[in-house]
Design a protein around this motif. Sequence first.
Motif, PDB file in Angstrom:
ATOM      1  N   SER A  39       0.817  -1.212   0.000  1.00  0.00           N
ATOM      2  CA  SER A  39       0.000   0.000   0.000  1.00  0.00           C
ATOM      3  C   SER A  39       0.851   1.262   0.000  1.00  0.00           C
ATOM      4  CB  SER A  39      -0.956   0.008   1.193  1.00  0.00           C
ATOM      5  OG  SER A  39      -0.232   0.206   2.370  1.00  0.00           O
ATOM      6  N   ALA A  40       0.196   2.350  -0.401  1.00  0.00           N
ATOM      7  CA  ALA A  40       0.817   3.675  -0.477  1.00  0.00           C
ATOM      8  C   ALA A  40       0.130   4.599   0.524  1.00  0.00           C
ATOM      9  CB  ALA A  40       0.666   4.219  -1.892  1.00  0.00           C
ATOM     10  N   HIS A  41       0.657   5.800   0.651  1.00  0.00           N
ATOM     11  CA  HIS A  41       0.034   6.764   1.563  1.00  0.00           C
ATOM     12  C   HIS A  41      -1.425   7.038   1.191  1.00  0.00           C
ATOM     13  CE1 HIS A  41       4.439   7.840   1.961  1.00  0.00           C
ATOM     14  NE2 HIS A  41       4.087   7.456   3.168  1.00  0.00           N
ATOM     15  N   ALA A  42      -1.710   6.967  -0.105  1.00  0.00           N
ATOM     16  CA  ALA A  42      -3.078   7.246  -0.549  1.00  0.00           C
ATOM     17  C   ALA A  42      -4.084   6.319   0.136  1.00  0.00           C
ATOM     18  CB  ALA A  42      -3.178   7.094  -2.066  1.00  0.00           C
ATOM     19  N   PHE A  43      -3.680   5.079   0.378  1.00  0.00           N
ATOM     20  CA  PHE A  43      -4.611   4.132   0.989  1.00  0.00           C
ATOM     21  C   PHE A  43      -4.957   4.548   2.417  1.00  0.00           C
ATOM     22  CE2 PHE A  43      -5.759   0.188   3.206  1.00  0.00           C
ATOM     23  CZ  PHE A  43      -6.798  -0.228   2.393  1.00  0.00           C
ATOM     24  N   ALA A  47      -8.395   2.399  10.604  1.00  0.00           N
ATOM     25  CA  ALA A  47      -9.336   1.831   9.631  1.00  0.00           C
ATOM     26  C   ALA A  47      -8.588   1.338   8.395  1.00  0.00           C
ATOM     27  CB  ALA A  47     -10.381   2.874   9.243  1.00  0.00           C
ATOM     28  N   LEU A  57      -4.753   7.704   3.547  1.00  0.00           N
ATOM     29  CA  LEU A  57      -5.498   8.968   3.439  1.00  0.00           C
ATOM     30  C   LEU A  57      -6.949   8.742   3.025  1.00  0.00           C
ATOM     31  CD1 LEU A  57      -2.779  11.132   1.637  1.00  0.00           C
ATOM     32  CD2 LEU A  57      -3.461  11.284   4.050  1.00  0.00           C
ATOM     33  N   LEU A  58      -7.186   7.683   2.283  1.00  0.00           N
ATOM     34  CA  LEU A  58      -8.539   7.361   1.817  1.00  0.00           C
ATOM     35  C   LEU A  58      -9.482   7.078   2.981  1.00  0.00           C
ATOM     36  CD1 LEU A  58     -10.547   6.389  -0.467  1.00  0.00           C
ATOM     37  CD2 LEU A  58      -9.471   4.123  -0.225  1.00  0.00           C
ATOM     38  N   HIS A  59      -8.906   6.521   4.055  1.00  0.00           N
ATOM     39  CA  HIS A  59      -9.730   6.098   5.190  1.00  0.00           C
ATOM     40  C   HIS A  59      -9.882   7.222   6.217  1.00  0.00           C
ATOM     41  CE1 HIS A  59      -8.749   2.246   3.326  1.00  0.00           C
ATOM     42  NE2 HIS A  59      -9.783   1.744   3.987  1.00  0.00           N
ATOM     43  N   ASP A  60     -10.908   7.081   7.063  1.00  0.00           N
ATOM     44  CA  ASP A  60     -11.151   8.120   8.061  1.00  0.00           C
ATOM     45  C   ASP A  60     -10.053   8.137   9.114  1.00  0.00           C
ATOM     46  OD1 ASP A  60     -13.455   8.706   6.695  1.00  0.00           O
ATOM     47  OD2 ASP A  60     -14.696   7.360   7.928  1.00  0.00           O
ATOM     48  N   THR A  83       2.523   7.831   7.291  1.00  0.00           N
ATOM     49  CA  THR A  83       1.617   8.826   6.706  1.00  0.00           C
ATOM     50  C   THR A  83       1.413  10.001   7.661  1.00  0.00           C
ATOM     51  OG1 THR A  83       0.492   7.078   5.496  1.00  0.00           O
ATOM     52  CG2 THR A  83      -0.677   9.185   5.685  1.00  0.00           C
ATOM     53  N   TYR A  84       1.260   9.688   8.943  1.00  0.00           N
ATOM     54  CA  TYR A  84       1.085  10.749   9.934  1.00  0.00           C
ATOM     55  C   TYR A  84       2.279  10.739  10.882  1.00  0.00           C
ATOM     56  CZ  TYR A  84      -3.644  10.383   8.002  1.00  0.00           C
ATOM     57  OH  TYR A  84      -4.713  10.326   7.154  1.00  0.00           O
ATOM     58  N   GLY A 112      -8.383  -2.549   7.177  1.00  0.00           N
ATOM     59  CA  GLY A 112      -8.793  -2.936   5.839  1.00  0.00           C
ATOM     60  C   GLY A 112      -7.706  -3.731   5.126  1.00  0.00           C
ATOM     61  N   GLN A 113      -6.483  -3.269   5.272  1.00  0.00           N
ATOM     62  CA  GLN A 113      -5.364  -3.968   4.633  1.00  0.00           C
ATOM     63  C   GLN A 113      -5.182  -5.357   5.227  1.00  0.00           C
ATOM     64  OE1 GLN A 113      -1.676  -1.712   4.385  1.00  0.00           O
ATOM     65  NE2 GLN A 113      -0.474  -3.587   4.114  1.00  0.00           N
TER      66      GLN A 113
END
Lengths: 425, 425
Positions: A195-199, A208, A201-204, A227-228, A212-213
């Motif tokens: 996965s990438a950062h986008a994944f 989460a 960022l997509l989630h709340d 990411t954070y 999901g992953q």
Amino acid sequence: MGTALLTDHYELTMLASALRDGSAHRECVFEVFARRLPKERRYGVVAGTGRLLDALVDFRFEAEDLDYLRSAGVVDAETAEWLAAYRFSGDIDGYPEGELYFPGSPILSVRGTFAEAVLLETLALSILNHDSAIATAAARMAVAASDRPLIEMGSRRTHEESAVASARAAFLAGFTATSNLEAGRRYGIPTTGTSAHAFTLLHDTEKAAFSGQLAALGVGTTMLVDTYDITAGIRTAIEVAGPSLGAVRIDSGDLGVLAVQARQQLDSLGATDTRIVVSGDLDEFAIAALAVAPVDAYGAGTAVVTGSGAPTAGMVYKLVEVEGRPVAKRSENKASRGGRKAAIRRYKPTGTAIEEVILTGAGAPELGECDRPLQIPLVRSGDRVPDAPTLRDSRDHLAKALVTLPWEGLSLSAGEPAVPVLFSS
Amino acid sequence: MGTALLTDHYELTMLASALRDGSAHRECVFEVFARRLPKERRYGVVAGTGRLLDALVDFRFEAEDLDYLRSAGVVDAETAEWLAAYRFSGDIDGYPEGELYFPGSPILSVRGTFAEAVLLETLALSILNHDSAIATAAARMAVAASDRPLIEMGSRRTHEESAVASARAAFLAGFTATSNLEAGRRYGIPTTGTSAHAFTLLHDTEKAAFSGQLAALGVGTTMLVDTYDITAGIRTAIEVAGPSLGAVRIDSGDLGVLAVQARQQLDSLGATDTRIVVSGDLDEFAIAALAVAPVDAYGAGTAVVTGSGAPTAGMVYKLVEVEGRPVAKRSENKASRGGRKAAIRRYKPTGTAIEEVILTGAGAPELGECDRPLQIPLVRSGDRVPDAPTLRDSRDHLAKALVTLPWEGLSLSAGEPAVPVLFSS
């Protein structure tokens, strides 16, 4: 798609001129070699030969190719007619893929009439220059990474088809996997990615995203934790996946410091087997600098696919013999002397390479007990020699060849070629 | 060939995870931008958009693609089923090809569900990063060459397919022709070429070679005169072809000095209209240094196809909005702020560009009298917007855009972007 038009215009105008004055049918020898190694590196890695031999099969001028060439005024009717029947019928020898090369090494030798051999110049150089540049840079990274796995993930930083060839060259050079799916399909190279950062960022929430992953990819997956906040990211990852999580990936920041912190945190959470993957603008020097850090695998991208500062190998395709007579451009340096060449590498009885000897003139070289001839037959009378080395064979070949270098030859610093080249006639 | 597997493995694992937890269907905006210009150049040139839109048409997962992905364990059955029906159905806006860009410029904006938009990341970046890097370097060479013709001849120094894309990008950037025949066929770019040193070496004498070339290619041809001695080569060329010879080419040595000598010699032989073409490791700096030399055309190779030291443009594809909510990775710098963006460029009434304004948030920006919006619609509901600019339109667009730069913006030296970028919300 045919490969015949992946060719410079002047190859066809030379052909037209030579057909007209009869010189087209003279027996010639063309050789591919590099005058120097890029950036004063210690060795080069031959790559692309297998791709070239594949492309040679499709190097035919089909009716639609000839229509274009005629309508654009590139060739006359007589030349077009000759091209319609064209099929390379000569011989090719060369260094096997994965062999080391040095300045002047006769990497490829193409023998045939001028007409049939000159046409292959552009395609041969495109493939060998690109793939060898990537493999040469990638081999330095693989040496720096030592036994740690190395993932090629540079597809997005280069032309979409170069990306596939780069993944192949990197695997040949010792990388363990690629992100490129087409390279997986076409060449059987293991592919990897999660996965990438986008994944995230997509989630709340990051939690989460990790949940999901985990649900989709299982506990052996690699979670991207930067990411954070990395400390919070690792805590959340282990909270979600438990201490059996496969790996975490860190893609930014001071990777050496962050890897130490991540290892301590993972260990304190009981995740002692969770691996740490680092990525983010890694080149051979950055990888070497991380040798002491608790890193389990590297991802390298831009530096691999751009040859780490040397995106092309600078190989040339030179006419060296016409009807048995050596030829050479006047102003060129010693390394481009005329005449067909053979090459052997000499070793100590211990297996360490001492020198490469390049012999000019016909006839097979005499081999001493610790000498090894470097060229192998690749094409005979236009047909590919059977039982060619596979990509994995070439990968093994390189791994063994690197071991033969004197210790200073594996240095990342600039300097003299690892093995001196001696010219002899 | 389909283009769907020219994609990083992790795009598909993210898809699988997102399909499973339902986040795949969230409406997203991804943007392509560059955080900085390579090598502190003054401007970047957008290139590749047309190729990307062509590749998008073939971005489908066919049965054989899915067989591979399933057998390699990349995707599960549910994801494979989704991929089989996949067709990008969202919207894309972007800077037109040939537009200038600066740090942070939103070069491409992709809107759709996460699932359909994330899959395009690798392909979009491969094409835009490669082509924009080449076009940016090539534009600097075209500016340095001013009104003199510039021939792209770098095919042999890069991957065989990058060579075709490089020829396209160089033509867009102002080059007049290419050596690459496939680029001629595929994109209608003029191709050119006559002969290499091999053609002279093939013959018993230089005179015989020139006579053969003249007979086949006519008096307007370009003769390569530096295989042996340049002065003798020029004398022989004019002796064979007469003073109406089209051109001579010099491919080695101190080109500035040699061009002056060649001009004097040609003039003294009455060949006052015979042009002088120079080539041999020319980059934008070497071309600029030859401005005062009597050179009629340049051939550039390695430097063009390798981006003259910057082989990739460093563009990224970032998720900036999810269901209308701006998102951004914590540690990234200001240039990657969240939220969809619009961009306008402001000009003086005289036409000189003053600044680029990047506006975050929905809604169309208010345009002043001398403002110009930079993005155009490229794809609507998955279909390419009709009447897209042609390659020649893009070439003209760039030529006009370069004229709007403040004078220091055309400097070859490193420095600040030619036009400041202002972020506004």
